[in-house]
Design a protein around this motif. Structure first.
Motif, PDB file in Angstrom:
ATOM      1  N   LEU A  80      13.125   0.758 -41.233  1.00 24.88           N
ATOM      2  CA  LEU A  80      13.612   0.421 -42.365  1.00 24.88           C
ATOM      3  C   LEU A  80      12.554  -0.690 -43.103  1.00 24.88           C
ATOM      4  O   LEU A  80      12.454  -0.082 -44.352  1.00 24.88           O
ATOM      5  N   LYS A  81      11.895  -1.756 -42.794  1.00 24.58           N
ATOM      6  CA  LYS A  81      10.423  -1.887 -43.907  1.00 24.58           C
ATOM      7  C   LYS A  81       8.965  -1.173 -43.659  1.00 24.58           C
ATOM      8  O   LYS A  81       9.636  -1.034 -45.036  1.00 24.58           O
ATOM      9  N   GLU A  82       9.404   0.623 -43.226  1.00 25.14           N
ATOM     10  CA  GLU A  82       8.258   0.836 -43.302  1.00 25.14           C
ATOM     11  C   GLU A  82       8.671   2.025 -44.650  1.00 25.14           C
ATOM     12  O   GLU A  82       8.040   2.586 -45.394  1.00 25.14           O
ATOM     13  N   ALA A  83       9.774   1.896 -44.119  1.00 19.93           N
ATOM     14  CA  ALA A  83      10.656   2.701 -45.236  1.00 19.93           C
ATOM     15  C   ALA A  83      10.527   2.538 -46.463  1.00 19.93           C
ATOM     16  O   ALA A  83      10.607   2.940 -47.857  1.00 19.93           O
ATOM     17  N   TYR A  84      10.867   1.468 -46.600  1.00 22.81           N
ATOM     18  CA  TYR A  84      11.053  -0.031 -47.771  1.00 22.81           C
ATOM     19  C   TYR A  84       9.656   1.008 -48.361  1.00 22.81           C
ATOM     20  O   TYR A  84      10.181   0.628 -50.080  1.00 22.81           O
ATOM     21  N   GLN A  85       8.111   0.216 -47.425  1.00 15.94           N
ATOM     22  CA  GLN A  85       7.005   0.365 -48.256  1.00 15.94           C
ATOM     23  C   GLN A  85       6.682   1.624 -49.111  1.00 15.94           C
ATOM     24  O   GLN A  85       5.695   1.436 -49.474  1.00 15.94           O
ATOM     25  N   ARG A  86       7.231   2.906 -48.207  1.00 14.11           N
ATOM     26  CA  ARG A  86       6.917   4.348 -48.866  1.00 14.11           C
ATOM     27  C   ARG A  86       7.576   4.326 -50.165  1.00 14.11           C
ATOM     28  O   ARG A  86       7.572   5.476 -50.572  1.00 14.11           O
ATOM     29  N   ASP A 150      20.361   3.044 -50.204  1.00 14.92           N
ATOM     30  CA  ASP A 150      20.217   4.173 -49.217  1.00 14.92           C
ATOM     31  C   ASP A 150      19.242   5.285 -49.217  1.00 14.92           C
ATOM     32  O   ASP A 150      19.142   5.586 -48.357  1.00 14.92           O
ATOM     33  N   LYS A 151      17.925   4.699 -50.636  1.00 13.99           N
ATOM     34  CA  LYS A 151      16.868   5.768 -50.382  1.00 13.99           C
ATOM     35  C   LYS A 151      16.196   4.679 -48.823  1.00 13.99           C
ATOM     36  O   LYS A 151      15.980   5.749 -48.252  1.00 13.99           O
ATOM     37  N   VAL A 152      16.134   3.448 -48.433  1.00  8.79           N
ATOM     38  CA  VAL A 152      15.593   3.048 -47.582  1.00  8.79           C
ATOM     39  C   VAL A 152      16.249   3.405 -46.382  1.00  8.79           C
ATOM     40  O   VAL A 152      15.868   3.876 -45.838  1.00  8.79           O
ATOM     41  N   VAL A 153      17.562   3.244 -45.827  1.00  8.34           N
ATOM     42  CA  VAL A 153      17.618   4.169 -44.361  1.00  8.34           C
ATOM     43  C   VAL A 153      18.103   5.597 -44.471  1.00  8.34           C
ATOM     44  O   VAL A 153      17.590   6.270 -43.725  1.00  8.34           O
ATOM     45  N   VAL A 157      15.861   7.268 -41.907  1.00  7.73           N
ATOM     46  CA  VAL A 157      16.230   8.573 -40.818  1.00  7.73           C
ATOM     47  C   VAL A 157      15.146   9.689 -41.080  1.00  7.73           C
ATOM     48  O   VAL A 157      15.503  10.499 -40.544  1.00  7.73           O
ATOM     49  N   ARG A 158      14.808  10.007 -42.084  1.00  6.96           N
ATOM     50  CA  ARG A 158      13.660  11.553 -42.808  1.00  6.96           C
ATOM     51  C   ARG A 158      12.701  11.266 -41.942  1.00  6.96           C
ATOM     52  O   ARG A 158      12.429  12.253 -41.402  1.00  6.96           O
ATOM     53  N   MET A 159      12.228  10.000 -41.451  1.00  5.88           N
ATOM     54  CA  MET A 159      11.064   9.866 -40.671  1.00  5.88           C
ATOM     55  C   MET A 159      11.050   9.994 -38.958  1.00  5.88           C
ATOM     56  O   MET A 159      10.188  10.849 -38.625  1.00  5.88           O
ATOM     57  N   VAL A 160      12.446   9.398 -38.501  1.00  5.66           N
ATOM     58  CA  VAL A 160      12.580  10.230 -37.622  1.00  5.66           C
ATOM     59  C   VAL A 160      12.825  11.723 -37.526  1.00  5.66           C
ATOM     60  O   VAL A 160      12.895  12.080 -36.056  1.00  5.66           O
ATOM     61  N   LEU A 161      13.664  12.274 -38.110  1.00  5.09           N
ATOM     62  CA  LEU A 161      13.937  13.721 -38.255  1.00  5.09           C
ATOM     63  C   LEU A 161      13.251  14.697 -38.102  1.00  5.09           C
ATOM     64  O   LEU A 161      13.159  15.444 -37.952  1.00  5.09           O
ATOM     65  N   GLU A 162      12.352  14.339 -38.986  1.00  7.28           N
ATOM     66  CA  GLU A 162      11.222  15.291 -39.936  1.00  7.28           C
ATOM     67  C   GLU A 162      10.511  15.656 -38.562  1.00  7.28           C
ATOM     68  O   GLU A 162      10.126  17.275 -38.505  1.00  7.28           O
ATOM     69  N   PRO A 163       9.760  14.394 -37.481  1.00  3.34           N
ATOM     70  CA  PRO A 163       8.835  15.319 -36.285  1.00  3.34           C
ATOM     71  C   PRO A 163       9.803  16.465 -35.474  1.00  3.34           C
ATOM     72  O   PRO A 163       9.327  17.110 -35.055  1.00  3.34           O
ATOM     73  N   ILE A 164      10.735  15.641 -36.078  1.00  4.60           N
ATOM     74  CA  ILE A 164      12.128  16.693 -34.432  1.00  4.60           C
ATOM     75  C   ILE A 164      12.117  18.654 -35.475  1.00  4.60           C
ATOM     76  O   ILE A 164      11.867  19.578 -34.866  1.00  4.60           O
ATOM     77  N   CYS A 165      12.612  18.038 -36.028  1.00  6.16           N
ATOM     78  CA  CYS A 165      12.686  19.646 -37.714  1.00  6.16           C
ATOM     79  C   CYS A 165      11.348  21.000 -37.438  1.00  6.16           C
ATOM     80  O   CYS A 165      11.161  21.682 -37.315  1.00  6.16           O
ATOM     81  N   GLU A 166       9.928  19.451 -37.635  1.00  9.40           N
ATOM     82  CA  GLU A 166       8.948  20.358 -37.692  1.00  9.40           C
ATOM     83  C   GLU A 166       8.613  21.311 -36.861  1.00  9.40           C
ATOM     84  O   GLU A 166       8.272  22.282 -36.773  1.00  9.40           O
ATOM     85  N   ALA A 167       8.887  20.462 -35.364  1.00 10.08           N
ATOM     86  CA  ALA A 167       8.346  22.449 -34.314  1.00 10.08           C
ATOM     87  C   ALA A 167       9.058  22.919 -33.880  1.00 10.08           C
ATOM     88  O   ALA A 167       9.234  23.813 -33.431  1.00 10.08           O
ATOM     89  N   GLU A 168      10.367  22.706 -35.074  1.00 13.27           N
ATOM     90  CA  GLU A 168      11.795  24.053 -34.733  1.00 13.27           C
ATOM     91  C   GLU A 168      11.217  25.292 -36.238  1.00 13.27           C
ATOM     92  O   GLU A 168      11.701  26.373 -35.974  1.00 13.27           O
TER      93      GLU A 168
END
Length: 489
Positions: A80-86, A150-153, A157-168
């Motif tokens: 969450l802290k990394e997400a806030y920084q982005r 809400d932007k932080v969360v 979540v996007r950082m977690v799901l993106e590599p999984i979806c990119e593989a598909e």
């Protein structure tokens, strides 16, 4: 003499998890006020080791049919802290009116509380603030601005799901994906047109972000995500509602355009609705060559044969209707296009091939200096006029600021315009845009005084003292860049 007994430190084995923010090792906890780092250090051979997020993508490629049943456990305070920084520091605030700097006060305490609410199910997203921005055709486009928490969360979540979806995801999808840009889609389209394309289906989905079916979206998410808590969290954002002029409006479908998670949700939705289906249709029903380029909800499909283009126009409308979507009747059409189209139409005594727009560029078939057919791309007139109108309004707001500050701002605007629209064959449009911007600025400056009447001498002096950036081409020819990136000879 007695020996002073010192308490022994017994080694402890750390927990078998990669998501625990504090791990006890030899009874020593992490430093107060700091989060534990979970990324791996470089390997012994000097190569950078994969981070835990990259390992998610690697596992998704190795096991394409595996369901992910414990993804929400990765949403911890360090992430969450990394997400806030982005997040963008100067982004507009949502209904909570909390800015990036304000949320940063007591950040660690806020993130730990947010982590607990997300995992306990007490987290409730706030309604999205609805604003409107002008479109190129004179209409207004609705945008949603989530609250900062809400932007932080959503970013986490996007950082977690993106590599999984990119593989598909398939290769012809370019919208809002990492290491892919609009110019990659433009290069792919130009390369396809240069090959065996003689017919083009220019398709646009009407009000796509407002008509996404929530039931189908949840089914598509559950194809790979077995973690019901995470699916429930994603659907909370889709159903959060919008706030318009202080009134809360419930939504029955769609995803807020402008939210961080919306591009990923839209790509997942279209991946199952369009991408996989069109790949199957191309292999089974197409009689000639067929090329697909998709950027979000904008679709361009090139065909070698007319019968394939006409058949796709019909079956695509039927396919989208099954999932509550509709092709825009005015923006969807089949037209003869390609390097063979001018000659074929001339033999049939027909006018020149029609043009179509894609990602802000008008695509038309012209001739090179040698007289050979060549694809020309010009800045869309609607996009250019809309941007000049916004610049006129902004120049009036900055009318009484120091001229040097206005000049610096205009230089940034022009350079950003050149960076996107600076493609080969578009130099004339860039020069015209620069000239129009300069005339707008000079007219606004003259209105600072009721007696100011600039002559050619005054304008020449301004050109010398405050020279605007010269229009230039930043991008190479699309065929060169496309073949370099895809190693095609």
């Amino acid at each position: 003499m007695g020996v002073h007994q010192i308490g022994a430190i017994s080694p402890k084995k750390s927990a078998k998890t990669r998501v625990t923010p504090v791990e006890s090792m030899e009874e020593r906890t992490e430093a107060e006020g700091k989060f534990a780092v979970r990324n791996a250090f470089p390997a012994q051979d000097g190569a950078n080791a994969l981070t835990w997020i990259q390992r998610l993508g690697q596992r998704a490629k190795e096991k394409p049919k595996e369901k992910w049943t414990n993804l929400l456990s990765h949403i911890k305070a360090p992430l969450l802290k990394e997400a806030y920084q982005r997040l963008r520091k100067n982004a507009a605030s949502g209904v909570d009116e909390v800015t990036w700097e304000q949320y940063g006060e007591r950040l660690d305490e806020r993130l730990l509380d947010l982590q607990d609410r997300v995992h306990s199910g007490k987290y409730r997203p706030q309604p999205v603030l609805r604003v409107y921005i002008p479109k190129g055709d004179g209409k207004m486009r609705p945008l949603g601005i989530p609250a900062l928490e809400d932007k932080v969360v959503q970013q986490a979540v996007r950082m977690v799901l993106e590599p999984i979806c990119e593989a598909e995801f398939v290769g012809f999808s370019y919208g809002f994906r990492p290491k892919r840009s609009a110019h990659d889609a433009l290069d792919a389209l130009a390369e396809a047109i240069w090959r065996k394309v003689s017919w083009v289906l220019d398709a646009d989905i009407r009000a796509f972000y407002d008509t996404i079916n929530h039931e189908w979206l949840q089914r598509f998410l559950e194809h790979r995500i077995g973690d019901r808590r995470l699916v429930r969290l994603l659907m909370k954002w889709a159903k959060a509602g919008v706030m318009v002029e202080g009134e809360l409006h419930e939504v029955q479908g769609g995803a807020p355009q402008g939210a961080i998670i919306s591009p990923l949700l839209s790509n997942i939705f279209l991946h199952y609705v369009f991408d996989l289906w069109v790949c199957h249709w191309r292999k089974r029903y197409a009689h000639g060559e067929m090329y697909v380029v998709r950027y979000a909800d904008d679709l361009v499909i090139g065909f070698q044969r007319e019968q394939d283009a006409i058949a796709m126009r019909k079956v695509l409308a039927e396919r989208l209707a099954k999932f509550g979507l509709e092709l825009h009747p005015d923006k969807t059409r089949v037209l003869e296009f390609g390097k063979y189209a001018p000659g074929n139409r001339a033999n049939r005594r027909l006018p020149k091939p029609e043009t179509f727009e894609f990602l802000g560029f008008v695509h038309l078939m012209g001739k090179s200096r040698r007289g050979e057919p060549m694809l020309w791309r010009w800045t869309s007139r609607k996009k250019s006029q809309a941007k000049l109108a916004r610049l006129t309004e902004e120049c009036r707001k900055r009318q009484h600021e120091p001229v040097a500050e206005q000049y610096a701002w205009l230089c940034r605007v022009l350079k950003g315009h050149y960076r996107y629209y600076g493609v080969p064959t578009n130099i004339r449009a860039l020069r015209n845009f620069c000239h129009n911007v300069k005339m707008i600025w000079y007219r606004v400056l003259q209105r600072r005084s009721q007696r100011a009447r600039w002559t050619a001498v005054h304008r020449d002096r301004m050109d010398v003292r405050f020279p605007l950036p010269i229009a230039r081409i930043y991008h190479p020819w699309p065929r060169i860049r496309f073949r370099e990136r895809h190693s095609i000879r």
